[in-house]
Design an enzyme around this catalytic site. Structure first.
Site, PDB file in Angstrom:
ATOM      1  N   ARG A 107       2.505   0.224 -12.345  1.00  0.00           N
ATOM      2  CA  ARG A 107       1.820   1.440 -12.783  1.00  0.00           C
ATOM      3  C   ARG A 107       2.575   2.261 -13.829  1.00  0.00           C
ATOM      4  NH1 ARG A 107       0.751   0.240  -7.623  1.00  0.00           N
ATOM      5  NH2 ARG A 107      -1.408   0.395  -6.949  1.00  0.00           N
ATOM      6  N   HIS A 132      -1.281  -2.633 -14.142  1.00  0.00           N
ATOM      7  CA  HIS A 132      -1.321  -4.050 -14.540  1.00  0.00           C
ATOM      8  C   HIS A 132      -1.937  -4.301 -15.919  1.00  0.00           C
ATOM      9  CE1 HIS A 132       0.309  -4.953 -10.719  1.00  0.00           C
ATOM     10  NE2 HIS A 132      -0.775  -5.199 -10.032  1.00  0.00           N
ATOM     11  N   HIS A 206       1.683 -12.536 -10.466  1.00  0.00           N
ATOM     12  CA  HIS A 206       1.046 -11.882  -9.323  1.00  0.00           C
ATOM     13  C   HIS A 206       0.453 -12.898  -8.347  1.00  0.00           C
ATOM     14  CE1 HIS A 206      -1.115  -8.669  -7.196  1.00  0.00           C
ATOM     15  NE2 HIS A 206      -0.452  -7.802  -7.922  1.00  0.00           N
ATOM     16  N   ASP A 278       3.871  -1.920  -0.203  1.00  0.00           N
ATOM     17  CA  ASP A 278       3.435  -1.998  -1.599  1.00  0.00           C
ATOM     18  C   ASP A 278       4.496  -1.232  -2.394  1.00  0.00           C
ATOM     19  OD1 ASP A 278       2.036  -2.396  -3.899  1.00  0.00           O
ATOM     20  OD2 ASP A 278       0.255  -1.249  -3.324  1.00  0.00           O
ATOM     21  N   GLU A 342       6.486  -9.615  -6.659  1.00  0.00           N
ATOM     22  CA  GLU A 342       6.356  -9.467  -8.115  1.00  0.00           C
ATOM     23  C   GLU A 342       7.698  -9.002  -8.672  1.00  0.00           C
ATOM     24  OE1 GLU A 342       2.912  -6.668  -8.529  1.00  0.00           O
ATOM     25  OE2 GLU A 342       2.726  -7.218  -6.424  1.00  0.00           O
TER      26      GLU A 342
HETATM   27  C1  BGC Z   1      -0.094  -3.322  -6.529  1.00  0.00           C
HETATM   28  C2  BGC Z   1      -1.137  -2.967  -5.507  1.00  0.00           C
HETATM   29  C3  BGC Z   1      -2.449  -3.476  -5.990  1.00  0.00           C
HETATM   30  C4  BGC Z   1      -2.342  -4.971  -6.195  1.00  0.00           C
HETATM   31  C5  BGC Z   1      -3.603  -5.596  -6.697  1.00  0.00           C
HETATM   32  C6  BGC Z   1      -0.041  -4.800  -6.637  1.00  0.00           C
HETATM   33  O1  BGC Z   1       0.905  -5.199  -7.564  1.00  0.00           O
HETATM   34  O2  BGC Z   1       1.154  -2.773  -6.240  1.00  0.00           O
HETATM   35  O3  BGC Z   1      -1.171  -1.597  -5.282  1.00  0.00           O
HETATM   36  O4  BGC Z   1      -3.483  -3.192  -5.092  1.00  0.00           O
HETATM   37  O5  BGC Z   1      -1.306  -5.248  -7.075  1.00  0.00           O
HETATM   38  O6  BGC Z   1      -4.125  -4.906  -7.722  1.00  0.00           O
END
Ligand code: BGC
Length: 384
Positions: A107, A132, A206, A278, A342
């Site tokens: 983010r 992302h 991812h 997360d 990740e």
């Molecule tokens: C994020 C999550 C998100 C997910 C899928 C992750 O990398 O940290 O908050 O929901 O990706 O979008």
């Protein structure tokens, strides 16, 4: 001299030899069509096979890992990566199954950052923040692929040119990602990029893993160890506060192996706001040096995965927002049926001067390497 084998046994050996040669897998890369996008662009599927017959499949749409077939304790191959059977599945995907994420993985607060005095505005596609890479990030574009075998290992090179101002980011950015699938069952991902204007960049993969098998249950019984004494706590919208908090005494302490599900429902404010794990962990290693990020073990299959990276952080995401979408072979992916590790720079680094920098300038070169290494263990991990 008397022969050690009888003539009839020699004859059987001669007849069976071609079959034996066939039965031993060889490292290689195979390319097939995976269909077309809604816009009519062709998508290719590359299958990377190693000498154990273990396979990794990757498509050019989003440079996505579609499947990872590795052996369990009994030697049986099973797919441990979540994915879809067709391009449409990936086009509709909102959970980021398997792609290279960019330009900025994770983010950026309020979709804004300032670089060299100029403010840039990005899409706010997640609770008022940028996530992302925006609306059409690197996960939703078609990359150019080229397969080869280098030093006996199957390899796929993927390239993409992200134009100046794409998704609001400055600079023409040329990106290369090389996936190599080795005979040690390592999926090695080497990233590099160059720009013609100052920009920010944070690439990652991812993939969602379930070491018991994709689509056959949740990941709560996986044992997780993360090589981190600290993490970056976040606010209610998952933006780091800037603090580097000690994991000791919190449910985020994975310095020794812990079941993912053991503490996930604890009333700890960070788990409540993240709806589970997360979080970005601050790795106990030098940024830029390849070192251990995490190791995960699943006791019913005996499968183990170790993650090594040159990055300073890893986001452990326990699949909290997976919503039951139907994946490969009609299997559903409900909440927490896969996890991501990740490898990355910390979230919101462009707005956090105290975090390691994600700025890339003309003449500079972005590089990162991450290895997902698969193996099996006999008994229970803790009894090692
Ligand atoms: C994020 C999550 C998100 C997910 C899928 C992750 O990398 O940290 O908050 O929901 O990706 O979008």
């Amino acid at each position: 001299m008397r022969s050690l084998i009888s003539p009839s046994f020699a004859l059987i050996l001669c007849l069976a030899a071609p079959l034996l040669v066939h039965a031993v897998p060889r490292s290689g890369v195979d390319k097939q069509s995976f269909g077309k996008t809604a816009d009519g662009v062709s998508v290719d599927l590359y299958t990377l096979t190693n000498k154990h017959g273990a396979k990794v499949k990757i498509i050019t749409y989003g440079a996505r890992v579609v499947s990872i077939e590795v052996r369990d304790r009994a030697g049986k191959l099973g797919d441990v990566a979540l994915g879809y059977d067709d391009v449409l599945g990936y086009e509709k995907d909102s959970s980021y199954l398997g792609p290279i994420v960019g330009r900025y993985g994770n983010r950026i607060a309020k979709g804004r950052f300032t670089l060299d005095g100029q403010t840039y505005t990005l899409a706010t596609n997640n609770n008022g923040n940028h996530l992302h890479g925006g609306l059409r990030g690197f996960d939703k574009v078609v990359w150019t692929g080229k397969g080869s075998v280098v030093a006996g290992a199957a390899r796929l090179r993927l390239t993409y040119l992200s134009k100046d101002q794409e998704e609001g980011y400055p600079g023409n950015l040329s990106v290369t990602v090389i996936y190599t699938w080795t005979d040690r069952n390592e999926l090695k991902i080497e990233y590099s990029a160059q720009t013609d204007k100052p920009t920010v960049l944070n690439l990652t993969n991812h993939a969602y893993f379930n070491l018991a098998g994709a689509g056959v249950g949740d990941i709560l019984n996986h044992e997780m160890r993360i090589n981190a004494l600290r993490f970056t706590p976040t606010d209610a919208t998952s933006i780091p506060t800037g603090e580097l908090r000690n994991v000791k005494g919190t449910p985020l302490d994975f310095t020794s192996a812990q079941l993912v599900g053991a503490r996930i429902e604890e009333k700890y404010e960070q788990l409540i706001s993240g709806a589970g794990y997360d979080h970005n962990f601050v790795l106990n290693k030098l940024s830029g040096k390849l070192g251990l990020a995490a190791e995960v073990y699943e006791s019913t299959s005996g499968r183990m995965m170790r993650v090594y990276t040159t990055e300073p952080g890893v986001q452990f995401y326990s699949g909290n927002f997976l919503n039951g979408a139907i994946g490969k072979q009609g299997l559903a992916y409900p909440r927490r049926s896969g996890f991501c590790l990740e490898t990355q720079h910390y979230p919101d680094s462009p707005n956090k001067p105290g975090f390691p920098s994600t700025v890339l300038r003309p003449g500079g070169r972005y590089t990162q390497t991450t290895i997902y290494q698969f193996s099996v263990r006999k008994g229970r991990y803790r009894e090692r």
